[in-house]
Design an enzyme around this catalytic site. Structure first.
Site, PDB file in Angstrom:
ATOM      1  CG  ASP A  18    -121.630   9.163  67.215  1.00  0.00           C
ATOM      2  OD1 ASP A  18    -122.391   9.221  68.194  1.00  0.00           O
ATOM      3  OD2 ASP A  18    -120.392   9.285  67.295  1.00  0.00           O
ATOM      4  CG  ASP A  20    -119.923  13.922  71.644  1.00  0.00           C
ATOM      5  OD1 ASP A  20    -119.366  15.011  71.838  1.00  0.00           O
ATOM      6  OD2 ASP A  20    -121.102  13.692  71.982  1.00  0.00           O
TER       7      ASP A  20
END
Length: 219
Positions: A18, A20
């Site tokens: 992932d 952010d």
């Protein structure tokens, strides 16, 4: 501090990251953009609760009538595209991402393609060749589609992937895809993170090359 299961001894083919909250901290920019958007659209500040890790369009769709979604989504995306201040690489992220060849790594993010490109460039993180965004699947996190697409593009079985995530929605997506999960305590409290392993930072993780991929160990 590390919690949950001990590091697995098996070999993983790829790592799906992932972005952010896992690789970069964009929280100040996100907060400014969504706060301004909420003010413009007359939202109670509580609308922000539980939104991290979910695609922006899904959030907008849950808040506004259908005839306003396209315009409102375009507005918040533009606000985020225009605000790249204070975006920084999180501890250990660049080193961990850079320790793998392109065939063994991908970013899987709920950002749009344009926003992902802006944040990767703004942070200076070593971007992999494979970046899966919300524009690449019909359903975003917490559905498994983004991680399934990441595995497909790298031509591996999802069960041979380890996913690094910071949000419950992303962890749910990774588990539904059949991936091994490592959660980073960043945007959520440790107790909120349902993962195979929970670490304080990516600096706690070491990926060691092995035949067919790499192994995971904890510092």
């Amino acid at each position: 501090m590390t919690t949950a299961h001990p590091a697995p001894t098996r070999v993983f083919a790829t790592a799906l990251f992932d972005m952010d909250g896992t690789l970069i901290d964009s929280t100040p920019a996100v907060d400014r953009s969504w706060t301004r958007w909420g003010e413009e659209y007359g939202m109670d500040p509580s609308f922000r609760i539980g939104m991290h890790g979910r695609p922006a369009r899904d959030i907008v769709t849950s808040l506004l009538p259908p005839d306003r979604v396209d315009e409102a989504f375009a507005r918040v995306e533009q606000l985020e595209l225009d605000d790249t201040d204070d975006i920084v690489v999180l501890p250990g992220a660049a080193e961990l991402l850079g320790s793998l060849p392109d065939a063994q790594r991908a970013i899987v993010t709920s950002c749009t393609r344009r926003l992902a490109a802006v944040r990767i460039a703004g942070s200076g993180i070593p971007a992999p060749a494979t970046v899966v965004t919300v524009d690449d699947t019909s359903r975003g996190k917490p559905n498994p589609d983004p991680f399934l697409e990441g595995a497909r593009r790298l031509d591996v079985d999802p069960h041979d992937c380890v996913v690094f995530e910071d949000a419950p929605a992303g962890l749910a997506a990774a588990k539904a895809a059949g991936c091994f999960t490592i959660a980073v305590v960043s945007t959520h409290q440790r107790a909120e993170l349902d993962a195979d392993i929970v670490v304080d930072s990516l600096a706690d993780v070491l990926l060691t090359p092995a035949p067919g991929g790499f192994t995971v160990s904890l510092r």
